[in-house]
Design a protein around this motif. Structure first.
Motif, PDB file in Angstrom:
ATOM      1  N   ILE A  40      26.901  28.983  -5.575  1.00 27.52           N
ATOM      2  CA  ILE A  40      25.832  28.067  -5.172  1.00 27.52           C
ATOM      3  C   ILE A  40      25.432  27.255  -6.399  1.00 27.52           C
ATOM      4  O   ILE A  40      25.319  27.800  -7.503  1.00 27.52           O
ATOM      5  N   TYR A  41      25.191  25.965  -6.204  1.00 25.13           N
ATOM      6  CA  TYR A  41      24.587  25.150  -7.259  1.00 25.13           C
ATOM      7  C   TYR A  41      23.267  24.643  -6.698  1.00 25.13           C
ATOM      8  O   TYR A  41      23.232  23.874  -5.737  1.00 25.13           O
ATOM      9  N   LEU A  42      22.189  25.154  -7.278  1.00 24.75           N
ATOM     10  CA  LEU A  42      20.853  24.911  -6.733  1.00 24.75           C
ATOM     11  C   LEU A  42      20.117  23.872  -7.573  1.00 24.75           C
ATOM     12  O   LEU A  42      19.970  24.046  -8.785  1.00 24.75           O
ATOM     13  N   THR A  43      19.662  22.818  -6.930  1.00 27.06           N
ATOM     14  CA  THR A  43      18.912  21.794  -7.658  1.00 27.06           C
ATOM     15  C   THR A  43      17.576  21.558  -6.951  1.00 27.06           C
ATOM     16  O   THR A  43      17.327  22.068  -5.863  1.00 27.06           O
ATOM     17  N   ALA A  44      16.745  20.751  -7.597  1.00 25.31           N
ATOM     18  CA  ALA A  44      15.517  20.241  -6.980  1.00 25.31           C
ATOM     19  C   ALA A  44      15.142  19.033  -7.832  1.00 25.31           C
ATOM     20  O   ALA A  44      15.624  18.909  -8.973  1.00 25.31           O
ATOM     21  N   SER A  45      14.317  18.155  -7.308  1.00 30.75           N
ATOM     22  CA  SER A  45      13.939  16.969  -8.079  1.00 30.75           C
ATOM     23  C   SER A  45      13.245  17.394  -9.378  1.00 30.75           C
ATOM     24  O   SER A  45      12.647  18.469  -9.453  1.00 30.75           O
ATOM     25  N   ALA A  46      13.330  16.530 -10.396  1.00 34.85           N
ATOM     26  CA  ALA A  46      12.723  16.841 -11.693  1.00 34.85           C
ATOM     27  C   ALA A  46      11.223  17.093 -11.536  1.00 34.85           C
ATOM     28  O   ALA A  46      10.666  18.008 -12.148  1.00 34.85           O
ATOM     29  N   GLU A  47      10.556  16.298 -10.684  1.00 35.48           N
ATOM     30  CA  GLU A  47       9.106  16.449 -10.490  1.00 35.48           C
ATOM     31  C   GLU A  47       8.796  17.828  -9.898  1.00 35.48           C
ATOM     32  O   GLU A  47       7.900  18.520 -10.350  1.00 35.48           O
ATOM     33  N   GLU A  48       9.569  18.189  -8.884  1.00 28.31           N
ATOM     34  CA  GLU A  48       9.283  19.468  -8.221  1.00 28.31           C
ATOM     35  C   GLU A  48       9.565  20.642  -9.157  1.00 28.31           C
ATOM     36  O   GLU A  48       8.827  21.628  -9.174  1.00 28.31           O
ATOM     37  N   ALA A  97      30.721  25.602 -21.935  1.00 34.39           N
ATOM     38  CA  ALA A  97      30.054  26.063 -20.719  1.00 34.39           C
ATOM     39  C   ALA A  97      28.836  25.204 -20.371  1.00 34.39           C
ATOM     40  O   ALA A  97      27.737  25.726 -20.197  1.00 34.39           O
ATOM     41  N   PRO A  98      29.010  23.886 -20.261  1.00 35.11           N
ATOM     42  CA  PRO A  98      27.844  23.053 -19.927  1.00 35.11           C
ATOM     43  C   PRO A  98      27.372  23.308 -18.503  1.00 35.11           C
ATOM     44  O   PRO A  98      28.118  23.857 -17.686  1.00 35.11           O
ATOM     45  N   LEU A  99      26.140  22.903 -18.265  1.00 32.75           N
ATOM     46  CA  LEU A  99      25.579  23.012 -16.915  1.00 32.75           C
ATOM     47  C   LEU A  99      26.271  21.987 -16.027  1.00 32.75           C
ATOM     48  O   LEU A  99      26.090  20.783 -16.200  1.00 32.75           O
ATOM     49  N   ILE A 100      27.094  22.485 -15.114  1.00 32.77           N
ATOM     50  CA  ILE A 100      27.868  21.591 -14.251  1.00 32.77           C
ATOM     51  C   ILE A 100      28.255  22.414 -13.010  1.00 32.77           C
ATOM     52  O   ILE A 100      28.552  23.599 -13.140  1.00 32.77           O
ATOM     53  N   PRO A 101      28.236  21.800 -11.832  1.00 31.81           N
ATOM     54  CA  PRO A 101      28.602  22.607 -10.653  1.00 31.81           C
ATOM     55  C   PRO A 101      30.093  22.970 -10.695  1.00 31.81           C
ATOM     56  O   PRO A 101      30.918  22.142 -11.089  1.00 31.81           O
ATOM     57  N   ALA A 102      30.432  24.192 -10.298  1.00 28.74           N
ATOM     58  CA  ALA A 102      31.851  24.551 -10.143  1.00 28.74           C
ATOM     59  C   ALA A 102      32.419  23.669  -9.038  1.00 28.74           C
ATOM     60  O   ALA A 102      31.695  23.300  -8.107  1.00 28.74           O
ATOM     61  N   PRO A 103      33.706  23.311  -9.130  1.00 29.64           N
ATOM     62  CA  PRO A 103      34.277  22.419  -8.107  1.00 29.64           C
ATOM     63  C   PRO A 103      34.149  23.002  -6.703  1.00 29.64           C
ATOM     64  O   PRO A 103      34.043  22.255  -5.732  1.00 29.64           O
ATOM     65  N   ASP A 104      34.160  24.336  -6.602  1.00 36.21           N
ATOM     66  CA  ASP A 104      34.082  24.966  -5.283  1.00 36.21           C
ATOM     67  C   ASP A 104      32.671  25.467  -4.963  1.00 36.21           C
ATOM     68  O   ASP A 104      32.494  26.346  -4.116  1.00 36.21           O
ATOM     69  N   GLU A 110      28.813  25.377  -3.471  1.00 35.18           N
ATOM     70  CA  GLU A 110      28.005  24.798  -2.393  1.00 35.18           C
ATOM     71  C   GLU A 110      26.738  24.245  -3.033  1.00 35.18           C
ATOM     72  O   GLU A 110      26.032  24.978  -3.733  1.00 35.18           O
ATOM     73  N   LEU A 111      26.455  22.966  -2.820  1.00 40.28           N
ATOM     74  CA  LEU A 111      25.258  22.375  -3.422  1.00 40.28           C
ATOM     75  C   LEU A 111      24.075  22.537  -2.467  1.00 40.28           C
ATOM     76  O   LEU A 111      24.180  22.208  -1.289  1.00 40.28           O
ATOM     77  N   ILE A 112      22.974  23.054  -3.005  1.00 38.64           N
ATOM     78  CA  ILE A 112      21.750  23.137  -2.201  1.00 38.64           C
ATOM     79  C   ILE A 112      20.641  22.425  -2.971  1.00 38.64           C
ATOM     80  O   ILE A 112      20.329  22.807  -4.109  1.00 38.64           O
ATOM     81  N   ASP A 113      20.064  21.399  -2.365  1.00 34.58           N
ATOM     82  CA  ASP A 113      18.908  20.718  -2.958  1.00 34.58           C
ATOM     83  C   ASP A 113      17.663  21.331  -2.320  1.00 34.58           C
ATOM     84  O   ASP A 113      17.432  21.179  -1.121  1.00 34.58           O
ATOM     85  N   SER A 114      16.904  22.061  -3.146  1.00 37.77           N
ATOM     86  CA  SER A 114      15.768  22.810  -2.593  1.00 37.77           C
ATOM     87  C   SER A 114      14.480  22.001  -2.578  1.00 37.77           C
ATOM     88  O   SER A 114      13.423  22.538  -2.234  1.00 37.77           O
ATOM     89  N   THR A 115      14.552  20.705  -2.931  1.00 41.66           N
ATOM     90  CA  THR A 115      13.337  19.878  -2.916  1.00 41.66           C
ATOM     91  C   THR A 115      12.745  19.894  -1.508  1.00 41.66           C
ATOM     92  O   THR A 115      13.444  19.583  -0.542  1.00 41.66           O
ATOM     93  N   GLY A 116      11.495  20.297  -1.419  1.00 42.22           N
ATOM     94  CA  GLY A 116      10.813  20.297  -0.121  1.00 42.22           C
ATOM     95  C   GLY A 116      11.182  21.473   0.773  1.00 42.22           C
ATOM     96  O   GLY A 116      10.675  21.576   1.887  1.00 42.22           O
ATOM     97  N   LEU A 117      12.053  22.368   0.305  1.00 42.47           N
ATOM     98  CA  LEU A 117      12.392  23.547   1.110  1.00 42.47           C
ATOM     99  C   LEU A 117      11.571  24.744   0.642  1.00 42.47           C
ATOM    100  O   LEU A 117      11.258  24.861  -0.544  1.00 42.47           O
TER     101      LEU A 117
END
Ligand code: C5P
Length: 230
Positions: free
Chosen positions: A146-154, A192-199, A201-208
């Motif tokens: 899983i690659y989990l993100t959210a907006s910078a503000e959130e 080992a930079p912060l980068i999503p693995a090619p395989d 699943e991207l989840i944007d948790s903004t507002g979730l």
């Protein structure tokens, strides 16, 4: 990693909710948990404790390899982390400790020194591993990434509320700056930079809500037969 210990990795930028989601998912399915960020925080803290110069790469790598760490729980079930027998649970959670962690984490020797320690967490029935390079470097064969993100503000707001809840005096503007600085350093480093693995699943948790994100991860794991539908 062993065949009988499946791994789920949850990577993403600072304060994207990785820690909370990983803990909830691991608790739900009864798997082990690796908070790899805590290890980098502990290395920086151990360096301070040993009086190391902040630029002493080898000294920090030795600290990473040799430090005695116990991940435990306090009587209320909250986390309790011991470094050389000392309770450092609060001390390593400050934003200053996060900055120190991000500096030592850019050094390849420190990352190498922590690799086996992290892989040793993969034990049956399974592991949920939270960090920046769990899916790309430490557990490239993970069954679910899983690659989990959210907006910078959130993310800044979540971190603000988290630190305020612990009674720390913090400013939202300063936190936003520090988080942006840490993410920039984590994303730009050569190793080992912060980068999503090619395989991944991207989840944007903004507002979730936490429940919504946990539900999504549980669903993705069930699809891969990692656990029964929850
Ligand atoms: O996740 P957390 O905020 O505790 O991580 C602290 C720092 O440790 C991050 O900013 C990052 O520089 C480093 N880190 C890393 N690789 C990981 C986990 C954390 O480089 N797998």
């Amino acid at each position: 990693m062993t065949d009988e210990a499946p791994v789920v990795t949850i990577d993403g930028p600072s304060s994207s909710g990785k820690g909370t989601i990983s803990r909830e998912v691991a608790g739900h399915v009864g798997w082990h948990l690796l908070d790899s960020g805590a290890l980098y925080r502990l290395v920086a803290h151990a360096g301070l404790g040993r009086g190391l110069d902040p630029t002493d790469v080898e000294g920090h790598a030795r600290a990473a390899a040799g430090m005695q760490v116990v991940f435990g729980a306090d009587p209320d079930g909250g986390e309790r982390i011991l470094l050389e027998g000392q309770d450092v649970t609060q001390a390593i959670r400050t934003e200053t400790a996060g900055q120190g962690a991000s500096r030592v984490a850019a050094w390849p020797a420190v990352r190498t020194a922590l690799l086996q320690r992290q892989r040793a967490f993969a034990r049956p029935p399974g592991l949920v591993a939270d960090g920046r390079d769990m899916g790309t470097v430490v557990f490239p064969g993970a069954r679910l990434k899983i690659y989990l993100t959210a907006s910078a503000e959130e993310r800044a707001l979540r971190r603000y509320n988290q630190l305020k809840g612990k009674g720390a005096g913090v400013s939202l503007a300063a936190l936003s700056r520090e988080i942006a600085e840490r993410d920039a350093r984590d994303s730009a480093r050569a190793v080992a930079p912060l980068i999503p693995a090619p395989d991944a699943e991207l989840i944007d948790s903004t507002g979730l809500s936490i429940e919504e994100v946990v539900g999504r991860v549980l669903q993705l794991g069930a699809v891969r037969s990692l656990w029964p539908p929850q």
